[in-house]
Design an enzyme around this catalytic site. Structure first.
Site, PDB file in Angstrom:
ATOM      1  N   HIS A 270       0.832  -1.195   0.000  1.00 59.58           N
ATOM      2  CA  HIS A 270       0.000   0.000   0.000  1.00 59.58           C
ATOM      3  C   HIS A 270       0.869   1.248   0.000  1.00 59.58           C
ATOM      4  O   HIS A 270       1.936   1.287   0.617  1.00 59.58           O
ATOM      5  CB  HIS A 270      -0.904   0.026   1.235  1.00 59.58           C
ATOM      6  CG  HIS A 270      -2.020  -0.968   1.174  1.00 59.58           C
ATOM      7  ND1 HIS A 270      -2.792  -1.151   0.060  1.00 59.58           N
ATOM      8  CD2 HIS A 270      -2.500  -1.827   2.109  1.00 59.58           C
ATOM      9  CE1 HIS A 270      -3.701  -2.077   0.303  1.00 59.58           C
ATOM     10  NE2 HIS A 270      -3.540  -2.518   1.540  1.00 59.58           N
ATOM     11  N   CYS A 319       0.278   2.314  -5.375  1.00 60.96           N
ATOM     12  CA  CYS A 319      -0.607   3.320  -5.965  1.00 60.96           C
ATOM     13  C   CYS A 319      -0.034   4.725  -5.823  1.00 60.96           C
ATOM     14  O   CYS A 319       0.821   4.983  -4.986  1.00 60.96           O
ATOM     15  CB  CYS A 319      -1.984   3.276  -5.306  1.00 60.96           C
ATOM     16  SG  CYS A 319      -2.965   1.864  -5.785  1.00 60.96           S
TER      17      CYS A 319
END
Length: 643
Positions: A270, A319
């Site tokens: 993440h 991301c």
């Protein structure tokens, strides 16, 4: 009263120059007056050699043994020993020499053609004879443990700097370095560039406490680590790290960087972006998480740059969702452009990255194509361009994920450039000592139980913070049958991959690899959390042939601090973390939809959460060389995954 005749001190082999005076000692115990007789070869008595000490002037290589008799005509023999004589014309041995290794022939640098035989020689004297261990670019070479290093067909993987460790029970010493160059028919331009060393830190976060778990980072980190090792990178790979552990690991990583080193940092997990800055999310980040709960990528790059490395590569499979767009970017003190930085982003600004599932195997799309091309002998930016082209053609993520490359590279450097340590051997030895601790496995050992059964413990590691222990019954006791083994550890180390569902991304078989015939295995992860030595409890279950009852015998074995536990990351980072507490901008996040769908109907799992930031006035200053390239480079960011 001593009745049994036995050798108490065996003679010791030696490796000496011609005409060197050697004393071989043999001692025994028994009843009455003992008689000694020395032999050379198999049955040739040494004339007059009837004393416990045999003094010879070594002329040629010869083997010796001593026979001891007692008054009852019993006899025992000592172990065979060899006195090896090297016919070296100039062998200067100090008068005070006590037998420690004395190197008299150092390996010589050579240039050979591709696929030719490579032979390097190192000769040393010693009592006992020295042991040899060859190294290439600081990496231990398995099975190269003789005076002569021999490689039948040398290729590009065999060029670099060779050193040989020469040791016996008295001392260890090293040869002078030897440079080996391989000539190829097609000489490519990037062979002109060399690294003084190559160091890589790989981190994959997948099991989060407060956020959706991921699958792909495990396989991605494992495969990339293997590929980088073939390129002579020193690799430490970590799974499931907290903020404190990531910070400490990066600090230790940066310590190993120096002038001329190629540095590579890879992260899968993440992440997000804020005001042009990238942040990596540790597994213990709260929900919602704040900026101080995460790792700044640009700050990490700044630390790498300050070491004056020859090449800095940061690869982020995460991301880059772009939040807080209306806020002005934080103040930045840019570094002087050094022309050696490369950023490879799995996705473009304000976009997500995806992981894909092919049957039982999961991988990040970016890392899937990165691993396909990373061994290419081309400029690193050209390699990433090919990765980008393949990713752009993947039908699963068309219109969803586009890779981005940013760099200041002004030289055609490649990850395949060879390592040349000439002039840097001191730094290399220190780096080899420090970095190898994170990959050092306990030695294989055999435990002997009272019942006579012997159990072998062996070890393997797929990651620097995960060890698998294998227990194998090697010998069954005379009156035992139906033996089985169980293992436990103290302290208890959590195995985060022991769940019944297939959450390992296709690594189930790899997690148990290393010993096909093992009777029991125990996988321990999170070794970076280990604060004291790891104790293994081995329980042997068997049926007694006398009583026909099921019995249990136990042994405990201290295996120290294996792998990355030796680095004591948590201990080293405690004070540093205290100094950095406070004075950071808070960021609150809202969760995105749990699943998305690809154009082909494949389910997609986001690997980072969407976010909104509330800006405060006490943001920490950050340094980013990319500010000098493009003001638009202020917006980078976060990770999603396709399954």
């Amino acid at each position: 009263m001593i009745k049994e005749l036995a050798i108490t001190e065996h003679p010791v082999s030696a490796c000496v120059p011609p005409n060197y005076r050697v004393t071989l000692r043999c001692r025994a115990k028994g009843s009455g007056l003992l008689q000694y007789q020395w032999f050379q070869s198999e049955d040739e008595e040494v004339p007059g050699a009837t004393q416990p000490d045999l003094v010879i002037t070594a002329k040629k290589t010869q083997v010796y043994v001593c026979r001891v008799n007692d008054k009852h005509s019993n006899c025992v023999f000592s172990e065979w020993v060899k006195v090896k004589v090297w016919q070296i014309l100039r062998a200067d041995i100090p008068l005070t020499w006590q037998g420690q290794p004395q190197i008299v022939v150092h390996p010589r640098s050579v240039t050979i053609k591709h696929n030719e035989e490579l032979k390097l020689l190192s000769i040393a004297f010693g009592i006992p004879p020295p042991r040899y261990q060859w190294y290439l670019n600081g990496n231990l070479l398995q099975d190269q443990t003789k005076e002569t290093l021999l490689i039948k067909k040398a290729d590009k993987d065999h060029q670099g700097t060779y050193l040989c460790s020469v040791s016996n029970v008295l001392e260890e010493t090293w040869t002078e370095p030897a440079e080996v160059n391989i000539e190829f028919l097609k000489f490519k331009y990037f062979f002109f560039f060399k690294a003084t060393d190559k160091v890589a830190l790989l981190i994959g976060n997948l099991n989060y406490s407060n956020h959706p778990n991921l699958i792909a980072p495990m396989m991605d980190v494992h495969e990339l680590a293997n590929l980088l090792q073939t390129l002579n990178f020193r690799v430490v790979s970590l799974l499931n790290t907290t903020k404190e552990e990531m910070t400490a690991a990066i600090q230790e990583y940066v310590k190993l960087l120096d002038k001329g080193v190629y540095a590579l940092f890879y992260y899968a997990g993440h992440g997000y972006e804020n005001s042009g800055r990238n942040y990596l999310v540790p597994i213990d980040a709260p929900q919602p998480y704040r900026r101080e709960n995460c790792i700044s990528v640009q700050r990490t790059m700044q630390q790498m740059q300050e070491k004056h490395t020859a090449l800095n590569v940061v690869l982020l499979d995460t991301c880059r969702k772009w939040y807080n767009k209306d806020c002005a970017p934080s103040e930045v003190k840019p570094l002087v452009p050094l022309g050696n930085t490369v950023y490879g982003y799995a996705t473009s600004e304000d976009a997500e990255a995806y992981e894909v599932q092919d049957g039982s195997r999961s991988s990040g799309i970016f890392t899937k194509y990165l691993n396909k091309h990373i061994l290419l002998e081309e400029k690193v930016t050209h390699v990433l361009e090919q990765v980008s082209e393949d990713l752009g053609r993947d039908p699963l993520i068309i219109g969803k994920q586009v890779m981005e490359i940013k760099h200041t590279l002004n030289e055609p450097r490649a990850l395949t450039d060879r390592v040349c340590t000439t002039g840097h051997t001191v730094e290399l030895r220190e780096r080899n000592l420090n970095w190898s601790r994170a990959n050092e496995l306990p030695e294989r050992r055999v435990l002997k139980f009272p019942c006579g059964t012997e159990v072998e413990l062996s070890f393997s590691a797929l990651f620097s913070n995960m060890i698998t222990v294998f227990a194998t019954v090697k010998k069954t006791g005379w009156k035992t049958m139906d033996c089985s083994v169980s293992l436990q550890s103290t302290p208890v180390m959590e195995d985060v991959f022991s769940s019944s569902d297939d959450s390992t991304g296709g690594m189930g078989s790899l997690l148990l690899s290393g010993s096909d015939d093992a009777d029991c295995s125990l996988r321990l992860s999170g070794l970076q959390k280990l604060k004291r030595n790891l104790i293994l409890k081995v329980d042997l279950h068997y049926t007694s042939m006398d009583s026909r009852q099921r019995m249990v015998e136990s042994k405990q074995e201290d295996i120290g601090k294996p792998l990355v536990a030796k680095c004591e990351l948590l201990h080293k980072s405690a004070k540093s973390l205290e100094r950095r507490e406070g004075k950071v901008m808070a960021a609150t996040f809202q969760a995105p939809p749990q699943r998305a769908t690809t154009p082909l109907g494949q389910p997609c799992r986001p690997s980072t959460r969407k976010a909104e930031n509330t800006r405060e006035h006490n943001e920490p200053e950050e340094n980013d060389e990319s500010e000098l390239l493009n003001l638009a480079f202020r917006s980078l960011g976060q990770k999603s995954t396709c399954t």
